[in-house]
Design an enzyme around this catalytic site. Structure first.
Site, PDB file in Angstrom:
ATOM      1  N   SER A   1      12.360 -75.770  -0.765  1.00 34.24           N
ATOM      2  CA  SER A   1      13.326 -74.896  -0.997  1.00 34.24           C
ATOM      3  C   SER A   1      12.826 -73.719  -2.029  1.00 34.24           C
ATOM      4  O   SER A   1      12.565 -73.869  -3.008  1.00 34.24           O
ATOM      5  CB  SER A   1      14.653 -75.866  -1.533  1.00 34.24           C
ATOM      6  OG  SER A   1      15.630 -74.950  -1.797  1.00 34.24           O
TER       7      SER A   1
ATOM      8  N   HIS B   1      16.495 -66.627   1.130  1.00 32.92           N
ATOM      9  CA  HIS B   1      16.539 -68.214   0.996  1.00 32.92           C
ATOM     10  C   HIS B   1      15.819 -68.747   1.913  1.00 32.92           C
ATOM     11  O   HIS B   1      15.716 -68.430   3.313  1.00 32.92           O
ATOM     12  CB  HIS B   1      18.048 -68.618   0.916  1.00 32.92           C
ATOM     13  CG  HIS B   1      18.164 -69.970   1.542  1.00 32.92           C
ATOM     14  ND1 HIS B   1      18.440 -70.362   2.797  1.00 32.92           N
ATOM     15  CD2 HIS B   1      17.997 -71.177   0.931  1.00 32.92           C
ATOM     16  CE1 HIS B   1      18.618 -71.798   2.877  1.00 32.92           C
ATOM     17  NE2 HIS B   1      18.262 -72.187   1.693  1.00 32.92           N
TER      18      HIS B   1
ATOM     19  N   ASN C   1      14.280 -72.771   3.382  1.00 34.86           N
ATOM     20  CA  ASN C   1      13.949 -74.209   3.109  1.00 34.86           C
ATOM     21  C   ASN C   1      13.639 -75.026   4.614  1.00 34.86           C
ATOM     22  O   ASN C   1      13.973 -74.478   5.519  1.00 34.86           O
ATOM     23  CB  ASN C   1      15.029 -75.043   2.447  1.00 34.86           C
ATOM     24  CG  ASN C   1      16.194 -75.358   3.509  1.00 34.86           C
ATOM     25  OD1 ASN C   1      16.175 -76.557   4.122  1.00 34.86           O
ATOM     26  ND2 ASN C   1      16.992 -74.718   3.498  1.00 34.86           N
ATOM     27  N   THR C   2      12.797 -76.021   4.336  1.00 28.24           N
ATOM     28  CA  THR C   2      12.266 -76.802   5.654  1.00 28.24           C
ATOM     29  C   THR C   2      12.190 -78.374   5.017  1.00 28.24           C
ATOM     30  O   THR C   2      11.829 -78.705   3.680  1.00 28.24           O
ATOM     31  CB  THR C   2      11.003 -76.677   6.232  1.00 28.24           C
ATOM     32  OG1 THR C   2      10.049 -76.523   5.287  1.00 28.24           O
ATOM     33  CG2 THR C   2      11.047 -75.113   6.894  1.00 28.24           C
TER      34      THR C   2
ATOM     35  N   HIS D   1      36.749 -68.061   2.099  1.00 33.33           N
ATOM     36  CA  HIS D   1      37.692 -67.467   1.404  1.00 33.33           C
ATOM     37  C   HIS D   1      37.440 -66.013   1.043  1.00 33.33           C
ATOM     38  O   HIS D   1      38.418 -65.475   0.731  1.00 33.33           O
ATOM     39  CB  HIS D   1      37.790 -68.167  -0.022  1.00 33.33           C
ATOM     40  CG  HIS D   1      36.721 -68.054  -0.800  1.00 33.33           C
ATOM     41  ND1 HIS D   1      35.402 -68.857  -0.745  1.00 33.33           N
ATOM     42  CD2 HIS D   1      36.315 -67.218  -1.987  1.00 33.33           C
ATOM     43  CE1 HIS D   1      34.536 -68.572  -1.627  1.00 33.33           C
ATOM     44  NE2 HIS D   1      35.079 -67.654  -2.469  1.00 33.33           N
TER      45      HIS D   1
ATOM     46  N   GLY E   1      20.945 -87.588  -7.211  1.00 32.14           N
ATOM     47  CA  GLY E   1      20.016 -87.823  -8.201  1.00 32.14           C
ATOM     48  C   GLY E   1      18.796 -86.584  -8.664  1.00 32.14           C
ATOM     49  O   GLY E   1      18.040 -86.856  -9.226  1.00 32.14           O
ATOM     50  N   GLY E   2      19.162 -85.600  -7.936  1.00 34.51           N
ATOM     51  CA  GLY E   2      18.117 -84.518  -8.139  1.00 34.51           C
ATOM     52  C   GLY E   2      18.103 -84.001  -9.465  1.00 34.51           C
ATOM     53  O   GLY E   2      18.967 -84.149 -10.313  1.00 34.51           O
ATOM     54  N   ASN E   3      17.211 -83.063  -9.639  1.00 36.39           N
ATOM     55  CA  ASN E   3      17.081 -82.415 -10.984  1.00 36.39           C
ATOM     56  C   ASN E   3      18.061 -81.382 -11.162  1.00 36.39           C
ATOM     57  O   ASN E   3      18.069 -80.196 -10.137  1.00 36.39           O
ATOM     58  CB  ASN E   3      15.618 -81.805 -11.286  1.00 36.39           C
ATOM     59  CG  ASN E   3      15.446 -80.848 -12.406  1.00 36.39           C
ATOM     60  OD1 ASN E   3      15.459 -79.805 -12.341  1.00 36.39           O
ATOM     61  ND2 ASN E   3      15.089 -81.805 -13.541  1.00 36.39           N
TER      62      ASN E   3
END
Length: 287
Positions: free
Chosen positions: A107, A121, A123-124, A184, A270-272
């Protein structure tokens, strides 16, 4: 198939190699600008309620703050375990009775010092539950859009898509347009790109095909984005253009905190926290 261990290891190795090449290219750009900035790498282990998860995996956060890249994070993680029962029902191939998963991916988010240089941005990822699939993409987020940059970025991804399926680019471009939208505010957060998910791997052949496409998505980013950075990074800018960038960053932050699925997935598994929220800009305004 039920055992995707070797496939996950192959995907992880690729994501890590892509990380290394991207970071080297970004550091080279900093050298060209007269900066000695480098990435700092911080490993982390998966936790739950502040406690380490046995065999839960983890990742490495890569962060650089330089002259061209005001803040760029390039993270790779490989985690596994079980989803909470309420979250499992929202994930492809998982449910409260079968909450197990693995996930590996890269990411990247880059916020640039010069407002003429687009933020980006990418990510894969490869995930397994009772199913296995690839997802990812990339989108360009310029505070001051240039048609040339937008066209070249999209052309790189279209070429990557067309090499595998003529239907991929229009489908995945629309998916990005629909996904990277701030309801929004009634605006898109940038000029788009591609977004795909649930490219399912029912067997080895499907894995190889989807893995090859995902690698090409990563290569397309590495080819296209540094070219745009080098083109714009020396462009003079004024206070009004800097303010335009900071206001745009506020919109970017709103999307990532309210709508982004990757942010939610990281927080729910529970990621950093610092790695998850590296996507937020270093400075923004709401005025």
């Amino acid at each position: 198939m039920t055992d995707w261990t070797d496939h996950t290891a192959r995907a992880r190795s690729w994501f890590e190699s892509l990380r290394d090449r991207i970071c080297a290219e970004f550091e080279a750009i900093e050298r060209e600008a007269g900066s000695d900035a480098v990435f700092a790498y911080t490993p982390w282990d998966r936790s739950h309620d502040g406690e380490p998860v046995a065999n839960g995996g983890g990742g490495v956060q890569g962060l650089m703050k330089g002259k061209v890249f005001e803040k760029v994070g390039v993270n790779v993680s490989t985690v596994g375990g079980t989803f909470s029962k309420e979250f499992a029902g929202t994930i492809n191939g998982a449910d409260p009775e079968n909450p197990g998963f693995t996930a590996t991916g890269i990411s990247l988010v880059a916020h640039m010092a010069n407002p003429h240089v687009p933020a980006v941005h990418m990510n894969t990822r490869f995930l397994t539950t009772r199913k296995a699939w690839f997802g990812g993409g990339g989108d360009l987020n310029p505070p001051i859009p240039y048609a040339q940059d937008t066209d070249e970025f999209h052309a790189a991804y279209k070429a990557a898509c067309d090499a595998h399926d003529a239907g991929y680019y229009p489908r995945f471009k629309k998916w990005a347009d629909d996904y990277f939208y701030i309801p929004h505010r009634k605006v898109h957060r940038g000029v788009g790109g591609i977004f795909y998910d649930h490219l399912e791997c029912v067997d080895d052949a499907a894995f190889e095909a989807n893995f090859a496409f995902t690698r090409d998505v990563g290569e397309a980013f590495l080819t296209a984005f540094p070219t745009l950075v080098r083109r714009r990074m020396h462009t003079p800018f004024n206070d009004a253009e800097k303010l335009q960038q900071l206001q745009w960053r506020g919109r970017y932050a709103e999307f990532n905190l309210v709508y982004d699925r990757g942010t939610l997935f990281g927080l729910k598994t529970g990621g950093n926290i610092d790695a998850i929220l590296m996507s937020l800009p270093p400075e923004a305004v709401w005025s």
